[in-house]
Design a protein around this motif. Sequence first.
Motif, PDB file in Angstrom:
ATOM      1  N   PRO A 162      10.315   7.435 -56.491  1.00 18.52           N
ATOM      2  CA  PRO A 162      10.301   8.841 -56.100  1.00 18.52           C
ATOM      3  C   PRO A 162       9.061   9.157 -55.291  1.00 18.52           C
ATOM      4  CG  PRO A 162       9.643   8.593 -58.388  1.00 18.52           C
ATOM      5  CD  PRO A 162      10.088   7.237 -57.921  1.00 18.52           C
ATOM      6  N   PRO A 163       9.031  10.330 -54.641  1.00 21.36           N
ATOM      7  CA  PRO A 163       7.846  10.714 -53.882  1.00 21.36           C
ATOM      8  C   PRO A 163       6.616  10.702 -54.795  1.00 21.36           C
ATOM      9  CG  PRO A 163       9.660  12.221 -53.479  1.00 21.36           C
ATOM     10  CD  PRO A 163      10.090  11.340 -54.606  1.00 21.36           C
ATOM     11  N   ARG A 164       5.565  10.008 -54.379  1.00 22.26           N
ATOM     12  CA  ARG A 164       4.393   9.894 -55.239  1.00 22.26           C
ATOM     13  C   ARG A 164       3.507  11.123 -55.109  1.00 22.26           C
ATOM     14  NH1 ARG A 164      -0.357   7.428 -52.606  1.00 22.26           N
ATOM     15  NH2 ARG A 164       0.088   7.038 -50.423  1.00 22.26           N
ATOM     16  N   PRO A 165       2.819  11.469 -56.170  1.00 21.05           N
ATOM     17  CA  PRO A 165       1.906  12.601 -56.110  1.00 21.05           C
ATOM     18  C   PRO A 165       0.683  12.251 -55.274  1.00 21.05           C
ATOM     19  CG  PRO A 165       1.696  11.468 -58.199  1.00 21.05           C
ATOM     20  CD  PRO A 165       2.838  10.825 -57.475  1.00 21.05           C
ATOM     21  N   PRO A 166      -0.128  13.234 -54.899  1.00 19.69           N
ATOM     22  CA  PRO A 166      -1.357  12.937 -54.148  1.00 19.69           C
ATOM     23  C   PRO A 166      -2.214  11.932 -54.898  1.00 19.69           C
ATOM     24  CG  PRO A 166      -0.925  15.300 -54.188  1.00 19.69           C
ATOM     25  CD  PRO A 166       0.073  14.674 -55.106  1.00 19.69           C
ATOM     26  N   SER A 167      -2.844  11.042 -54.160  1.00 24.62           N
ATOM     27  CA  SER A 167      -3.615   9.951 -54.754  1.00 24.62           C
ATOM     28  C   SER A 167      -4.639  10.483 -55.753  1.00 24.62           C
ATOM     29  CB  SER A 167      -4.321   9.161 -53.657  1.00 24.62           C
ATOM     30  OG  SER A 167      -5.077   8.107 -54.213  1.00 24.62           O
ATOM     31  N   GLY A 168      -4.607   9.923 -56.950  1.00 24.81           N
ATOM     32  CA  GLY A 168      -5.584  10.267 -57.961  1.00 24.81           C
ATOM     33  C   GLY A 168      -5.293  11.523 -58.744  1.00 24.81           C
ATOM     34  N   THR A 169      -4.214  12.252 -58.409  1.00 24.70           N
ATOM     35  CA  THR A 169      -3.870  13.474 -59.128  1.00 24.70           C
ATOM     36  C   THR A 169      -3.158  13.136 -60.433  1.00 24.70           C
ATOM     37  OG1 THR A 169      -3.618  14.678 -57.046  1.00 24.70           O
ATOM     38  CG2 THR A 169      -2.626  15.656 -59.011  1.00 24.70           C
ATOM     39  N   PRO A 170      -3.643  13.617 -61.579  1.00 20.27           N
ATOM     40  CA  PRO A 170      -2.952  13.329 -62.845  1.00 20.27           C
ATOM     41  C   PRO A 170      -1.549  13.935 -62.845  1.00 20.27           C
ATOM     42  CG  PRO A 170      -5.176  14.150 -63.244  1.00 20.27           C
ATOM     43  CD  PRO A 170      -4.883  14.375 -61.786  1.00 20.27           C
ATOM     44  N   PHE A 171      -0.579  13.190 -63.360  1.00 21.05           N
ATOM     45  CA  PHE A 171       0.792  13.699 -63.435  1.00 21.05           C
ATOM     46  C   PHE A 171       1.520  13.043 -64.593  1.00 21.05           C
ATOM     47  CE2 PHE A 171       1.404   9.747 -61.282  1.00 21.05           C
ATOM     48  CZ  PHE A 171       2.721   9.361 -61.487  1.00 21.05           C
ATOM     49  N   ASP A 172       2.556  13.720 -65.062  1.00 20.82           N
ATOM     50  CA  ASP A 172       3.441  13.212 -66.115  1.00 20.82           C
ATOM     51  C   ASP A 172       4.570  12.451 -65.431  1.00 20.82           C
ATOM     52  OD1 ASP A 172       5.360  12.783 -68.069  1.00 20.82           O
ATOM     53  OD2 ASP A 172       5.133  14.748 -68.985  1.00 20.82           O
ATOM     54  N   PRO A 173       4.742  11.157 -65.711  1.00 23.55           N
ATOM     55  CA  PRO A 173       5.739  10.359 -64.982  1.00 23.55           C
ATOM     56  C   PRO A 173       7.172  10.524 -65.467  1.00 23.55           C
ATOM     57  CG  PRO A 173       4.633   8.967 -66.582  1.00 23.55           C
ATOM     58  CD  PRO A 173       3.973  10.325 -66.670  1.00 23.55           C
ATOM     59  N   ARG A 174       7.400  11.330 -66.504  1.00 20.73           N
ATOM     60  CA  ARG A 174       8.729  11.377 -67.112  1.00 20.73           C
ATOM     61  C   ARG A 174       9.813  11.727 -66.124  1.00 20.73           C
ATOM     62  NH1 ARG A 174      12.291  14.962 -68.782  1.00 20.73           N
ATOM     63  NH2 ARG A 174      10.931  16.737 -68.342  1.00 20.73           N
ATOM     64  N   ARG A 175       9.658  12.857 -65.435  1.00 21.64           N
ATOM     65  CA  ARG A 175      10.730  13.303 -64.559  1.00 21.64           C
ATOM     66  C   ARG A 175      10.891  12.398 -63.346  1.00 21.64           C
ATOM     67  NH1 ARG A 175      11.808  19.513 -63.077  1.00 21.64           N
ATOM     68  NH2 ARG A 175      13.122  19.305 -64.926  1.00 21.64           N
ATOM     69  N   LEU A 176       9.787  11.930 -62.781  1.00 19.47           N
ATOM     70  CA  LEU A 176       9.881  11.073 -61.595  1.00 19.47           C
ATOM     71  C   LEU A 176      10.611   9.768 -61.912  1.00 19.47           C
ATOM     72  CD1 LEU A 176       6.368  11.554 -59.946  1.00 19.47           C
ATOM     73  CD2 LEU A 176       8.529  12.653 -59.355  1.00 19.47           C
ATOM     74  N   LEU A 177      10.291   9.157 -63.046  1.00 19.98           N
ATOM     75  CA  LEU A 177      10.972   7.920 -63.418  1.00 19.98           C
ATOM     76  C   LEU A 177      12.426   8.179 -63.765  1.00 19.98           C
ATOM     77  CD1 LEU A 177       8.210   6.196 -65.570  1.00 19.98           C
ATOM     78  CD2 LEU A 177       8.971   5.535 -63.281  1.00 19.98           C
ATOM     79  N   GLY A 178      12.689   9.280 -64.466  1.00 17.24           N
ATOM     80  CA  GLY A 178      14.070   9.625 -64.779  1.00 17.24           C
ATOM     81  C   GLY A 178      14.896   9.840 -63.534  1.00 17.24           C
ATOM     82  N   ASN A 179      14.310  10.513 -62.524  1.00 17.46           N
ATOM     83  CA  ASN A 179      15.009  10.726 -61.260  1.00 17.46           C
ATOM     84  C   ASN A 179      15.387   9.412 -60.604  1.00 17.46           C
ATOM     85  OD1 ASN A 179      14.460  13.379 -61.759  1.00 17.46           O
ATOM     86  ND2 ASN A 179      13.217  13.732 -59.936  1.00 17.46           N
ATOM     87  N   ALA A 180      14.419   8.514 -60.517  1.00 19.62           N
ATOM     88  CA  ALA A 180      14.650   7.252 -59.819  1.00 19.62           C
ATOM     89  C   ALA A 180      15.707   6.408 -60.523  1.00 19.62           C
ATOM     90  CB  ALA A 180      13.335   6.479 -59.716  1.00 19.62           C
ATOM     91  N   VAL A 181      15.605   6.285 -61.847  1.00 17.74           N
ATOM     92  CA  VAL A 181      16.565   5.482 -62.609  1.00 17.74           C
ATOM     93  C   VAL A 181      17.957   6.089 -62.525  1.00 17.74           C
ATOM     94  CG1 VAL A 181      17.205   4.744 -64.939  1.00 17.74           C
ATOM     95  CG2 VAL A 181      14.847   4.507 -64.158  1.00 17.74           C
ATOM     96  N   SER A 182      18.045   7.411 -62.711  1.00 11.78           N
ATOM     97  CA  SER A 182      19.350   8.062 -62.724  1.00 11.78           C
ATOM     98  C   SER A 182      20.052   7.951 -61.381  1.00 11.78           C
ATOM     99  CB  SER A 182      19.198   9.531 -63.119  1.00 11.78           C
ATOM    100  OG  SER A 182      20.460  10.137 -63.265  1.00 11.78           O
ATOM    101  N   ASN A 183      19.290   7.951 -60.306  1.00 11.33           N
ATOM    102  CA  ASN A 183      19.916   7.852 -58.991  1.00 11.33           C
ATOM    103  C   ASN A 183      20.608   6.514 -58.785  1.00 11.33           C
ATOM    104  OD1 ASN A 183      20.224   9.891 -57.105  1.00 11.33           O
ATOM    105  ND2 ASN A 183      18.047  10.001 -56.677  1.00 11.33           N
ATOM    106  N   VAL A 184      20.122   5.471 -59.456  1.00 13.38           N
ATOM    107  CA  VAL A 184      20.779   4.169 -59.339  1.00 13.38           C
ATOM    108  C   VAL A 184      22.153   4.215 -60.006  1.00 13.38           C
ATOM    109  CG1 VAL A 184      20.639   1.724 -59.939  1.00 13.38           C
ATOM    110  CG2 VAL A 184      18.586   2.935 -59.203  1.00 13.38           C
ATOM    111  N   ILE A 185      22.219   4.765 -61.230  1.00 17.60           N
ATOM    112  CA  ILE A 185      23.519   4.835 -61.905  1.00 17.60           C
ATOM    113  C   ILE A 185      24.429   5.847 -61.232  1.00 17.60           C
ATOM    114  CG2 ILE A 185      22.919   6.560 -63.657  1.00 17.60           C
ATOM    115  CD1 ILE A 185      24.968   3.357 -64.256  1.00 17.60           C
TER     116      ILE A 185
END
Length: 497
Positions: A162-185
Amino acid sequence: MITGMAGLLLPLLVLALAWWGWGARRAQMGGALPPGPRPLPLLGNLLQLQSGRLDRALLELSRRWGSVFTVRPGPRPAVVLCGYAALRDALVLQADAFSGCGAMAVFERFTRGNGIVFSNGPRWRTLRNFALGALKEFGLGTRTIRSESWRRRLRYDPALLPPRPPSGTPFDPRRLLGNAVSNVICSVVFGKRYGYGDPEFLRLLDLFNDNFRIMSSRWGEIYNIFPYLLDWLPGPHHRIFRNFADLRVFISEQIQRHQQTRQPGEPRDFINCFLDQMDKEQQDPESHFQEETLVMTTHNLFFGDTETTSTTLRYGLLILLKYPEVAAKVQAELDAVVGRARAPRLEDRVRLPYTNAVLHEIQRFISVLPLGLPRALTRDAHLHSHFLPKGTFVIPLLVSAHRDPTQFKDPDCFNPTNFLDDKGEFQSNDAFMPFAPGRRMCLGASLARSEIFLFLTAILQRFCLLPVGNPANIDLTPHCTGLGNVPPAFRLRLVAR
């Protein structure tokens, strides 16, 4: 006064329901089950099983009662299979007898025994054989991704990450990883992908995640024990079924769109394959290919892949934050074998023994579905000198294979050398069973294995993982553990290498 009366009546109601359910189940089972801890009157062993850590409580009980024992987490007796040997001897060596699906109230209310995962008998065999064939048509075998088109899709698709956040910005990866995985299925089932900002898509992911979290919580655990009581009591468990209803609407709308646009005999995705089969069997009154079955099967495929795989990836990142030396060693191997000019490919796995070992150890260590899905015996069986009658409800404690000291070194610690031989080469282990062995092995196992490899290696190849805070303070204890082991919420920073 009213509050005091309610406090008295509620336990009495629980006890009455427990008494009725326990008596009915004992009458149905008939005959003795393996020994286990002495149940309390009416409530069975419920109070002896630590709520929220049922897997650990069962592991502790097995130290006294052995690898095959009976517990009563409420009114229904359950035979627990603990340790690699018991799981192998039952689920692999007697695969047919242990191929039934045990009822879970939270799914039973929604599926009514329909779909691939929660059906039994001829319906299950027919749907599973069909699904295996359809998925192979799209290049997804149970153990490998065979289709070159799928390998290219996973390898080169810019939506892999998924689109990565700005370099070094703290973020919760839950939704980004869920988006990427779900798009494959999505591309397998719906024949399309969604934009990462698509509100319909985000709503779908939130529904799946919310259900997985609640079902892995104390509320989900208690609902599966006392469903008829919990149906009348307030609590977040009711949200599970509202979410299920919304998911049903979403999937039904996708099916209607396919019915309007498809070309019969030219399937582009799983839904089209199923609709073609419905056409072929429309004159058969006993056909298992009905629209409601398609809705449930689609839900099964989504839930089974999206939540378990994205949870594994999220937990994997948390572990690598905890052990930065492991992440650094994986990155060094990736640099030496793959370089940074191209993305990692599936065929690179055989040349990345340490990386492959780390990914296997992540799955072993977290045991994303610690209790697996329950089984029900399809016929009488004998196991480790115990007689188990047809219909016995079985808990295959998958985490017990992963924590078996006869199979893994220091099993309670994260240690990638569990999957390396003395020469540093990757070494498989039959006790590794995150997808469950036997007839009920996860249909999407090959896809999940490929996604875990490609997503994590792509992230580590491009970025350094930086924790928010001291990595020594990272707690790997699951936030929820019931149906699944859900990692605690966390944030991280990605910095380009």
